[in-house]
Design an enzyme around this catalytic site. Sequence first.
Site, PDB file in Angstrom:
ATOM      1  N   HIS A   1     -11.120  -0.289   9.637  1.00  0.00           N
ATOM      2  CA  HIS A   1     -10.075  -1.004  10.368  1.00  0.00           C
ATOM      3  C   HIS A   1     -10.536  -1.363  11.784  1.00  0.00           C
ATOM      4  O   HIS A   1     -10.096  -2.353  12.356  1.00  0.00           O
ATOM      5  CB  HIS A   1      -8.797  -0.159  10.457  1.00  0.00           C
ATOM      6  CG  HIS A   1      -8.135   0.078   9.140  1.00  0.00           C
ATOM      7  ND1 HIS A   1      -8.513   1.087   8.283  1.00  0.00           N
ATOM      8  CD2 HIS A   1      -7.124  -0.585   8.526  1.00  0.00           C
ATOM      9  CE1 HIS A   1      -7.752   1.052   7.207  1.00  0.00           C
ATOM     10  NE2 HIS A   1      -6.908   0.048   7.320  1.00  0.00           N
TER      11      HIS A   1
ATOM     12  N   ASP B   1     -10.101  -6.645   0.543  1.00  0.00           N
ATOM     13  CA  ASP B   1      -9.356  -5.823   1.494  1.00  0.00           C
ATOM     14  C   ASP B   1      -8.898  -6.760   2.617  1.00  0.00           C
ATOM     15  O   ASP B   1      -9.274  -7.937   2.659  1.00  0.00           O
ATOM     16  CB  ASP B   1     -10.226  -4.685   2.014  1.00  0.00           C
ATOM     17  CG  ASP B   1      -9.402  -3.481   2.466  1.00  0.00           C
ATOM     18  OD1 ASP B   1      -8.183  -3.631   2.674  1.00  0.00           O
ATOM     19  OD2 ASP B   1      -9.978  -2.386   2.617  1.00  0.00           O
TER      20      ASP B   1
ATOM     21  N   ASP C   1       0.874  -1.177   0.000  1.00  0.00           N
ATOM     22  CA  ASP C   1       0.000   0.000   0.000  1.00  0.00           C
ATOM     23  C   ASP C   1       0.907   1.222   0.000  1.00  0.00           C
ATOM     24  O   ASP C   1       1.473   1.583   1.036  1.00  0.00           O
ATOM     25  CB  ASP C   1      -0.868   0.019   1.261  1.00  0.00           C
ATOM     26  CG  ASP C   1      -2.261  -0.532   1.032  1.00  0.00           C
ATOM     27  OD1 ASP C   1      -2.740  -0.490  -0.112  1.00  0.00           O
ATOM     28  OD2 ASP C   1      -2.866  -1.015   1.997  1.00  0.00           O
TER      29      ASP C   1
ATOM     30  N   LYS D   1      -9.610   1.390  -5.672  1.00  0.00           N
ATOM     31  CA  LYS D   1     -10.217   1.028  -4.395  1.00  0.00           C
ATOM     32  C   LYS D   1     -10.929   2.255  -3.816  1.00  0.00           C
ATOM     33  O   LYS D   1     -10.618   3.388  -4.207  1.00  0.00           O
ATOM     34  CB  LYS D   1      -9.169   0.490  -3.416  1.00  0.00           C
ATOM     35  CG  LYS D   1      -8.071   1.506  -3.038  1.00  0.00           C
ATOM     36  CD  LYS D   1      -7.014   0.864  -2.166  1.00  0.00           C
ATOM     37  CE  LYS D   1      -6.033   1.901  -1.666  1.00  0.00           C
ATOM     38  NZ  LYS D   1      -4.915   1.330  -0.923  1.00  0.00           N
TER      39      LYS D   1
ATOM     40  N   ARG E   1      -6.877  11.129   1.171  1.00  0.00           N
ATOM     41  CA  ARG E   1      -6.454  10.034   0.283  1.00  0.00           C
ATOM     42  C   ARG E   1      -7.246  10.079  -1.018  1.00  0.00           C
ATOM     43  O   ARG E   1      -6.815   9.510  -2.023  1.00  0.00           O
ATOM     44  CB  ARG E   1      -6.658   8.681   0.967  1.00  0.00           C
ATOM     45  CG  ARG E   1      -5.772   8.442   2.178  1.00  0.00           C
ATOM     46  CD  ARG E   1      -6.202   7.201   2.943  1.00  0.00           C
ATOM     47  NE  ARG E   1      -6.025   5.986   2.177  1.00  0.00           N
ATOM     48  CZ  ARG E   1      -6.528   4.800   2.513  1.00  0.00           C
ATOM     49  NH1 ARG E   1      -7.270   4.691   3.617  1.00  0.00           N
ATOM     50  NH2 ARG E   1      -6.315   3.738   1.763  1.00  0.00           N
TER      51      ARG E   1
END
Length: 342
Positions: free
Chosen positions: A183, A253, A65, A170, A140
């Site tokens: 997460h 993921d 990543d 993504k 991001r």
Amino acid sequence: MKTTPGPVMLDVVGKTLNHDDRRRLAHQMTGGVILFARHYESRAQLVALTDSIRAIRKDLLIAVDHEGGRVQRFRTDGFTVLPSMGKLGALWDIDVLHATKVATAVGYILAAELRACGIDMSFTPVLDLDYGHSQVIGDRAFHSDPRVVALLAKSLNHGLALAGMSNCGKHFPGHGFAQADSHVAMPVDERSLEDILCDDVAPYDWLGLSLGAVLPAHVVYPKVDAKPAGFSRIWLQDILRKKLRFDGAIFSDDLSMDAARQGGTLTEGARAALEAGCDMVLICNQPHEAEKVLDALRHKPSKESRQRLKRMQPRGKALKWSRLMAEPRYVEAQALLRSAFA
């Protein structure tokens, strides 16, 4: 005996391989390795690590990543510190053509530096829209406008391709609207399918054949399916494969994330993701637990799935770091980057 890459991508324990790492990498269910900042000390060490992985299996896909901004795993010993994608979007608002040139430069630098260290692909670009309230996406994302996201991503992808690297959009169908961080929690997006297709899915549709792979979101869209997108045949088969006619690879993921626990144990989650349509599943930061999945999983990838993953391997020979520093295209890309964000 010749092996066929398996459907599991995992990581290794540290900056060098130990005996357990070597056993896991040789396992028939292993198909890839993902690296993180904890695997990096210097360029020489990183090259030694990727070389040692290749010595065990030449067919393993080595990934990272490495987007730029706050998600960039390697930052020292010559690696260029790349801007967040949001900065490219802000540049677009000032000068469209300059922004597209800089995005291509960023993609080329990103890919060329990784390939010089033996890494095949980065999970980039982020195609999520910036709605201004997602804790995990934020800058991001390129922009709030799906048209800008698609065009800047296309330019970034062109830069990746110039260095022989594919790309992975993504988080399909979109993680930008849901506020929770997948997460540590289960994000939920209550919008209708029509709204999601009109806005968040649009970049995937417009980019079309230029997308090499897609990584689905650990987000539940209850008006479409009760399952998170990465475990949903509706999202992966009916919408991504059939409606959008996407023929690239699908990576799950990280199944270790809290939002993936709806899939049950890691093994149950891996099975569910593969059955939904993923070609490869990621299990990160738990190599010992990943080994249990390798041993329990009984999955034979289809010929089509193997072909899709094979297309993710880089093209052409990577430049060594010393040659890359003098490569005219690299020198020009660095000058563009410096002038844009001086």
